[in-house]
Design a protein around this motif. Structure first.
Motif, mmCIF file in Angstrom:
data_model
loop_
_atom_site.group_PDB
_atom_site.id
_atom_site.type_symbol
_atom_site.label_atom_id
_atom_site.label_comp_id
_atom_site.label_asym_id
_atom_site.label_seq_id
_atom_site.Cartn_x
_atom_site.Cartn_y
_atom_site.Cartn_z
ATOM 1 N N LEU A 422 5.466 4.896 11.974
ATOM 2 C CA LEU A 422 5.830 3.785 11.096
ATOM 3 C C LEU A 422 5.268 2.489 11.662
ATOM 4 N N LEU A 423 4.966 1.568 10.776
ATOM 5 C CA LEU A 423 4.486 0.244 11.165
ATOM 6 C C LEU A 423 5.687 -0.682 11.281
ATOM 7 N N CYS A 424 6.051 -1.012 12.514
ATOM 8 C CA CYS A 424 7.224 -1.852 12.761
ATOM 9 C C CYS A 424 6.867 -3.328 12.675
ATOM 10 N N LEU A 446 8.928 -11.256 6.053
ATOM 11 C CA LEU A 446 8.416 -10.430 4.964
ATOM 12 C C LEU A 446 8.577 -8.949 5.276
ATOM 13 N N HIS A 447 8.328 -8.549 6.512
ATOM 14 C CA HIS A 447 8.484 -7.149 6.905
ATOM 15 C C HIS A 447 9.925 -6.690 6.717
ATOM 16 N N ALA A 448 10.878 -7.535 7.097
ATOM 17 C CA ALA A 448 12.286 -7.175 6.927
ATOM 18 C C ALA A 448 12.637 -6.979 5.456
ATOM 19 N N GLU A 449 12.064 -7.807 4.583
ATOM 20 C CA GLU A 449 12.328 -7.659 3.150
ATOM 21 C C GLU A 449 11.700 -6.383 2.598
ATOM 22 N N LEU A 450 10.510 -6.053 3.050
ATOM 23 C CA LEU A 450 9.849 -4.836 2.579
ATOM 24 C C LEU A 450 10.589 -3.584 3.019
ATOM 25 N N CYS A 451 11.220 -3.641 4.181
ATOM 26 C CA CYS A 451 11.937 -2.475 4.703
ATOM 27 C C CYS A 451 13.303 -2.293 4.085
ATOM 28 N N GLN A 452 13.811 -3.302 3.374
ATOM 29 C CA GLN A 452 15.144 -3.195 2.780
ATOM 30 C C GLN A 452 15.224 -2.102 1.727
ATOM 31 N N ALA A 453 14.087 -1.835 1.076
ATOM 32 C CA ALA A 453 14.075 -0.831 0.006
ATOM 33 C C ALA A 453 14.049 0.595 0.539
ATOM 34 N N GLN A 457 13.325 1.218 9.432
ATOM 35 C CA GLN A 457 12.953 -0.128 9.832
ATOM 36 C C GLN A 457 11.457 -0.214 10.132
ATOM 37 N N GLY A 458 10.696 0.406 9.277
ATOM 38 C CA GLY A 458 9.252 0.401 9.421
ATOM 39 C C GLY A 458 8.599 0.849 8.137
ATOM 40 N N LEU A 459 7.289 0.636 8.020
ATOM 41 C CA LEU A 459 6.553 0.980 6.815
ATOM 42 C C LEU A 459 5.653 2.182 7.082
ATOM 43 N N LEU A 461 2.285 4.516 5.979
ATOM 44 C CA LEU A 461 0.953 4.120 5.543
ATOM 45 C C LEU A 461 0.923 3.867 4.049
ATOM 46 N N CYS A 462 1.604 4.732 3.288
ATOM 47 C CA CYS A 462 1.639 4.563 1.833
ATOM 48 C C CYS A 462 2.276 3.228 1.463
ATOM 49 N N GLN A 463 3.410 2.907 2.103
ATOM 50 C CA GLN A 463 4.093 1.639 1.811
ATOM 51 C C GLN A 463 3.246 0.443 2.228
ATOM 52 N N PHE A 464 2.573 0.542 3.371
ATOM 53 C CA PHE A 464 1.752 -0.563 3.835
ATOM 54 C C PHE A 464 0.573 -0.799 2.894
ATOM 55 N N GLN A 465 -0.057 0.274 2.422
ATOM 56 C CA GLN A 465 -1.175 0.104 1.505
ATOM 57 C C GLN A 465 -0.709 -0.312 0.119
ATOM 58 N N ASP A 466 0.474 0.118 -0.282
ATOM 59 C CA ASP A 466 1.018 -0.389 -1.550
ATOM 60 C C ASP A 466 1.197 -1.902 -1.476
ATOM 61 N N PHE A 467 1.673 -2.396 -0.323
ATOM 62 C CA PHE A 467 1.847 -3.842 -0.128
ATOM 63 C C PHE A 467 0.501 -4.559 -0.072
ATOM 64 N N SER A 468 -0.426 -4.053 0.740
ATOM 65 C CA SER A 468 -1.652 -4.789 1.016
ATOM 66 C C SER A 468 -2.728 -4.623 -0.047
ATOM 67 N N LEU A 469 -2.659 -3.554 -0.869
ATOM 68 C CA LEU A 469 -3.706 -3.291 -1.848
ATOM 69 C C LEU A 469 -3.232 -3.315 -3.291
ATOM 70 N N ARG A 470 -1.960 -2.964 -3.540
ATOM 71 C CA ARG A 470 -1.526 -2.807 -4.920
ATOM 72 C C ARG A 470 -0.336 -3.685 -5.306
ATOM 73 N N ASP A 471 0.197 -4.460 -4.379
ATOM 74 C CA ASP A 471 1.279 -5.377 -4.710
ATOM 75 C C ASP A 471 0.766 -6.443 -5.686
ATOM 76 N N PRO A 472 1.534 -6.795 -6.736
ATOM 77 C CA PRO A 472 1.045 -7.754 -7.741
ATOM 78 C C PRO A 472 0.581 -9.074 -7.152
ATOM 79 N N LEU A 473 1.229 -9.539 -6.073
ATOM 80 C CA LEU A 473 0.861 -10.817 -5.475
ATOM 81 C C LEU A 473 0.026 -10.643 -4.218
#
Length: 512
Positions: A422-424, A446-453, A457-459, A461-473
């Protein structure tokens, strides 16, 4: 700003469209041929005399500043001065200061509006802060107390004037300094008129007048607008623009420079603003921006780095990563040809000599310039994983999917339970700081908010790439900031469904 390639600068536009505010940190001075001839003539005749006389007056200010505080203890300086010290020294500094600006070409200060009394508005805020000439606003305000950087105390003459002014000093290197400044401003503001008014520039640094930077929270204020309505803007001293000497010389070469100072009505906070200082600061910023006819932005300085707020993330306007690319290319090094050999999830600390050998650099100046980009530990060593990721980001042959997967593999940590890696918070903050110039506290939040879902307490690879490549913002931010010409494809073979097997491959050679 961001760069399409490590050497070519293009504007960073986290939100596209005509509403995107201009970059307030860049100022370019374009002179026509006629203007160049004019400035050459006046610069040769008028500027030297003006600058020389202005420096003489500046040094004449020092005895008055020294006399006011001579023989006083630090405890005595915590209270407003009275008697002959205030009368003689105050009037002397006020008169010489007006003469100083007059000699530099500011023949007239045009004032509009009415300055409120210290009881009506104990705090004054001035904007936009665009030049080192802005202290001219002190003159129609009768030399109020100022908020200034603590580092300015060591500047000759300026340090003496700050002591004379009983200025409130803030250190950008001390996290607790801002809290102490707020407490001191509040103490003076609630003294019932005992202290003179406090003046500060809430933007905290110089911009180019095109937009207002984000304000810092404060107390009830009277806003003051500063304008330089000259045909040619020679005064702006932005982060990317003419240097001190050029601004001083060009302004002194003008036959007459005009400055307008406008006092707006006192801004009284609502009950909601009283409970939320940030809301209050934002609303004061909007009022001043509307009166100036320019946009209010989320741009601000964090330490010495200008940033813009994108969602919950702060992103550097111009990250040093591209400066690193310029240094390497100047040395004839192509990032894609470097075999980094970094190990996944394991740091390898190297010194400057090892760094030079790994990158095959021989010029000491080039080595020092490139090595200075990376964050060092207490022993002056850098983590080679940082070097590997930076080189991959600079290699235009590395796609976003491959780059983000490499970043994850380098900094993800083995887990005793649950997903294998996991990416801490620490690794996530390192990646965003390295690639986007994001301050670590903002990235950690921001990391703490992403991990709330999720349950961990880490991301992944799928979650990290969803954030960095496919997140609307933030996905758009990554593609615009790092690879403007590339668009990530969620269904590509390198997507998060095809997880790496635990080994990190260096970027492909150009001949493969």
């Amino acid at each position: 700003m961001s760069q399409g390639s490590p050497g070519d600068c293009v504007p960073l536009e986290p939100t596209s469209g005509p509403s995107t505010p201009p970059n307030p940190f860049v100022h370019e001075l374009h002179l026509s041929r006629l203007q160049r001839i004019k400035f050459c003539l006046l610069g040769a005749l008028l500027a030297p005399i003006r600058v020389l006389l202005a420096f003489i007056v500046l040094f004449l200010l020092w005895p008055f500043a020294w006399l006011q505080v001579a023989g006083l203890s630090e405890e005595q300086l915590q209270e407003p001065l009275t008697g002959w010290r205030k009368t003689v020294c105050h009037n002397g500094v006020l008169g010489l200061s007006r003469l100083l600006f007059f000699l530099l070409g500011f023949l007239r200060i045009r004032v509009r509006g009415q300055r409120a009394s210290r009881l009506q508005a104990p705090v004054l805020v001035a904007a936009p802060h665009s030049t080192f000439f802005d202290p001219i606003v002190l003159l129609p305000c009768d030399l109020p107390k100022v908020v200034s950087r603590a580092e300015n105390l060591s500047v000759p003459v300026i340090g003496a004037l700050l002591r004379f002014n009983q200025a409130i000093l803030v250190s950008r290197h001390d996290p607790a300094s801002r809290r102490r400044v707020v407490e001191e401003v509040r103490r003076r503001a609630t003294s019932g008129g005992k202290w003179p008014q406090v003046l500060f520039f809430p933007e905290g640094t110089c911009s180019n007048k095109k937009a207002l930077l984000k304000f810092k929270p404060g107390v009830p204020v009277q806003p003051i607008l500063i304008r330089y309505p000259n045909s040619l803007d020679t005064t702006s001293w932005a982060w990317r623009g003419p240097g001190v000497l050029k601004v001083l010389w060009l302004t002194a070469s003008q036959p007459c420079s005009i400055v307008d100072v406008e006092f707006l009505p006192v801004y009284h906070p609502s009950p909601e603003e009283s409970r939320d200082p940030t809301l209050y600061a934002n609303n004061v910023q909007r009022v001043m921006a509307q009166a100036l006819g320019i946009p209010a932005t989320e741009c601000e300085f964090v330490g010495s780095l200008p940033v813009i707020v994108v969602g919950r993330l702060k992103v550097a306007f111009e990250p040093q990563l591209w400066e690193l690319g310029k240094v390497l290319r100047k040395a004839g090094l192509s990032p894609g040809y470097v075999d980094t050999g970094a190990e996944p999830g394991r740091s390898r600390m190297i010194n400057q000599d090892e760094f030079a050998r790994q990158l095959q650099l021989s010029d000491p100046q080039t080595v020092a310039g490139a090595f200075s980009y990376f964050q060092k530990d207490a022993n002056g060593l850098v983590d080679f994983r940082d070097v590997a990721l930076a080189l991959a980001a600079l290699d235009r042959g590395t796609g976003l999917e491959e780059l983000t997967r490499l970043a994850f593999e380098l900094f993800a940590e083995e887990q005793a339970e649950g997903p294998s890696r996991l990416l801490c918070s620490d690794g996530f903050s390192t990646i965003l700081h390295l690639l986007l110039g994001s301050p670590r506290p903002a990235a950690e939040t921001l990391h703490a908010e992403l991990c709330q879902a999720g349950p961990h307490q880490g991301l992944s690879l799928c979650q990290f790439q969803d954030f960095s490549l496919r997140d609307p913002l933030h996905g758009k931010l990554f593609s615009t900031y790092l690879r403007p010409s590339q668009t990530p494809n969620a269904s590509s073979p390198g997507s998060c469904t095809a997880l790496a097997n635990g080994t990190v491959h260096s970027p492909k050679q150009k001949g493969d």
